[in-house]
Enzyme design. Structure first.
Site, PDB file in Angstrom:
ATOM      1  CE  LYS A 167      52.406  35.029 -16.166  1.00  0.00           C
ATOM      2  NZ  LYS A 167      52.476  33.792 -16.924  1.00  0.00           N
ATOM      3  CE  LYS A 182      54.629  32.385 -10.326  1.00  0.00           C
ATOM      4  NZ  LYS A 182      54.655  31.182 -11.069  1.00  0.00           N
ATOM      5  CE  LYS A 186      57.582  27.057 -16.843  1.00  0.00           C
ATOM      6  NZ  LYS A 186      56.288  27.734 -17.049  1.00  0.00           N
TER       7      LYS A 186
HETATM    8  P1  ATP Z   1      55.556  31.730 -16.002  1.00  0.00           P
HETATM    9  O1  ATP Z   1      56.811  32.338 -15.490  1.00  0.00           O
HETATM   10  O2  ATP Z   1      55.508  31.626 -17.484  1.00  0.00           O
HETATM   11  O3  ATP Z   1      54.321  32.345 -15.433  1.00  0.00           O
HETATM   12  P2  ATP Z   1      55.780  29.672 -14.067  1.00  0.00           P
HETATM   13  O4  ATP Z   1      57.202  29.384 -13.793  1.00  0.00           O
HETATM   14  O5  ATP Z   1      55.015  30.480 -13.098  1.00  0.00           O
HETATM   15  O6  ATP Z   1      55.587  30.231 -15.525  1.00  0.00           O
HETATM   16  P3  ATP Z   1      53.809  27.662 -14.767  1.00  0.00           P
HETATM   17  O7  ATP Z   1      53.984  26.915 -16.002  1.00  0.00           O
HETATM   18  O8  ATP Z   1      52.844  28.785 -14.850  1.00  0.00           O
HETATM   19  O9  ATP Z   1      55.179  28.226 -14.193  1.00  0.00           O
HETATM   20  O10 ATP Z   1      53.425  26.681 -13.588  1.00  0.00           O
HETATM   21  C1  ATP Z   1      53.600  25.285 -13.579  1.00  0.00           C
HETATM   22  C2  ATP Z   1      53.308  24.777 -12.188  1.00  0.00           C
HETATM   23  O11 ATP Z   1      54.376  25.158 -11.310  1.00  0.00           O
HETATM   24  C3  ATP Z   1      52.030  25.379 -11.580  1.00  0.00           C
HETATM   25  O12 ATP Z   1      51.396  24.395 -10.806  1.00  0.00           O
HETATM   26  C4  ATP Z   1      52.538  26.479 -10.707  1.00  0.00           C
HETATM   27  O13 ATP Z   1      51.666  26.781  -9.652  1.00  0.00           O
HETATM   28  C5  ATP Z   1      53.841  25.867 -10.190  1.00  0.00           C
HETATM   29  N1  ATP Z   1      54.790  26.905  -9.834  1.00  0.00           N
HETATM   30  C6  ATP Z   1      55.274  27.871 -10.648  1.00  0.00           C
HETATM   31  N2  ATP Z   1      56.142  28.640  -9.993  1.00  0.00           N
HETATM   32  C7  ATP Z   1      56.202  28.156  -8.727  1.00  0.00           C
HETATM   33  C8  ATP Z   1      56.938  28.549  -7.553  1.00  0.00           C
HETATM   34  N3  ATP Z   1      57.749  29.578  -7.587  1.00  0.00           N
HETATM   35  N4  ATP Z   1      56.768  27.833  -6.421  1.00  0.00           N
HETATM   36  C9  ATP Z   1      55.922  26.766  -6.406  1.00  0.00           C
HETATM   37  N5  ATP Z   1      55.215  26.364  -7.456  1.00  0.00           N
HETATM   38  C10 ATP Z   1      55.342  27.036  -8.612  1.00  0.00           C
END
Ligand code: ATP
Ligand code: LTN
Length: 348
Positions: free
Chosen positions: A111, A194, A197
């Site tokens: 990040k 990965k 969002k």
């Molecule tokens: P950001 O993009 O702001 O980092 P994010 O989409 O990675 O957000 P988080 O809010 O950080 O999402 O994560 C919420 C949950 O979803 C966590 O348990 C995280 O491990 C899971 N998660 C996020 N992205 C994935 C993915 N691509 N595949 C599986 N699990 C995910």
């Protein structure tokens, strides 16, 4: 009863990665454990947020918890900033976390590389996450694979503080699905990253609230690998393998059976069918989301959740503060809490 805690950042619109990696497990775990599901708004602030968007994303994230099947009667749903014990314990965690440990966190490195400005909060974020989890004496933390390293650090901090100050925290276990079971859903535009969002490119993710036509368009424009074969092979065909995992989890059909069914089809047919499967998966979630958008509905759920969470959190926080030698605010509490923990012999 086992205790479960997990957090989701309101840093955008939740994606099918969030659903398949985390939320889907929340709905099952709520029937076998005492569950706390938290919208971690303070974590989202570690990178720049538009205040109005953060406000809406926080309410929408909570609505999506419920729309995906979390029952507010069964589980406690709340917003992190409504329970100030999280930030108070976070400071105590930071003072027991080493600079070298935080510097090794890969999410920080990733990040930090993406933003011009790197805040202190982004760096110390894993200490706040440890506080979230440890406040609730958590047994199990359902998260995606990307959170494994943060969970390891949480366990290290818990063990370190238990050794130093006496038994304060349960040492939590991660609950992480394997990659073929949704533990790591990849970007539709770059299968080496990965799905996230907060990505700048909305074509890289499918949001749970994307309308059917947007879902179809995003899947049609998802990158694929060379060749025409529909085969699960994460090394040679990472993009297609990711689509196969999504298809399998959306429908419940095994990857083997999908490979067999699409043996003689090209990517076009496969993608068109996958799009319909995802549209079908999202339809009931979107329907429930609309119902939950009535004014006051989610706000009431969150107010009740914060009250329940606060009661559990306050107990742990008071024990930690006393064990670390902080003087409680009220004189009556001073004497009783000192008796429960160690008091310097010169005082007693
Ligand atoms: P950001 O993009 O702001 O980092 P994010 O989409 O990675 O957000 P988080 O809010 O950080 O999402 O994560 C919420 C949950 O979803 C966590 O348990 C995280 O491990 C899971 N998660 C996020 N992205 C994935 C993915 N691509 N595949 C599986 N699990 C995910
Ligand atoms: N760091 C997590 C979000 C998060 C979390 C938590 C997850 C904050 N606190 C506590 C589980 C338990 C993320 O970025 N996905």
């Amino acid at each position: 009863m086992k205790r479960v805690f997990s957090g989701v950042q309101p840093s955008g619109s939740l994606t099918i990665g969030n659903y398949l990696g985390a939320l889907r497990h929340f709905t099952r775990l709520q029937y076998e454990a005492d569950c706390y599901f938290c919208v971690v708004d303070l974590h989202a602030l570690t990178v720049p947020q538009d205040p109005e968007e953060l406000y809406q994303n926080t309410l929408n994230t909570a609505r999506l918890f419920v729309a995906c099947g979390v029952d507010p009667k069964q589980a406690t749903i709340f917003v992190q900033s409504h329970v100030p014990a999280h930030t108070t314990l976070s400071w105590l965690m930071e003072c027991n976390t080493y600079y070298g440990e935080l510097r090794r966190m890969t999410q920080f490195k990733d990040k930090a590389a993406k933003h011009d400005v790197v805040t202190a909060g982004l760096f110390t974020y894993p200490a706040l996450m440890a506080a979230d989890i440890l406040l609730y004496q958590t047994d199990e933390v359902p998260v995606g694979e990307d959170q494994r390293q943060h969970l390891e650090l949480t366990r290290d901090i818990a063990m370190r503080m238990n050794n130093r100050f006496g038994p304060l925290f349960k040492v939590p276990e991660p609950y992480i699905a394997p990659k073929t079971a949704g533990g790591r859903i990849m970007s539709l535009q770059n299968p080496a990253e990965k799905m996230s969002k907060s990505s700048d490119d909305p074509r890289s993710y499918i949001a749970l609230l994307d309308p059917p036509d947007v879902v179809r368009k995003k899947i049609r424009s998802a990158v694929t690998d060379s060749g025409r074969e529909i085969r699960y092979d994460p090394e040679e065909k990472p993009a297609l393998s990711n689509l196969l995992v999504i298809y399998s989890l959306a429908t419940g059909e095994s990857i083997d059976s999908l490979e067999e069914r699409y043996r003689n089809s090209g990517y076009g047919q496969f993608k068109a069918d996958l799009a319909e499967a995802v549209v079908e998966l999202l339809a009931p979630i979107q329907e429930r989301f609309r119902e939950l958008s009535e004014p006051g509905v989610i706000e009431n759920i969150l107010a009740e959740g914060a009250d329940r969470a606060e009661r559990v959190a306050a107990e742990t926080l008071a024990r930690v503060q006393a064990a670390m030698g902080l003087v409680p605010r009220h004189a009556a509490a001073v004497s009783s809490s000192r008796q429960e923990t160690r008091a310097p012999s010169s005082i007693t």
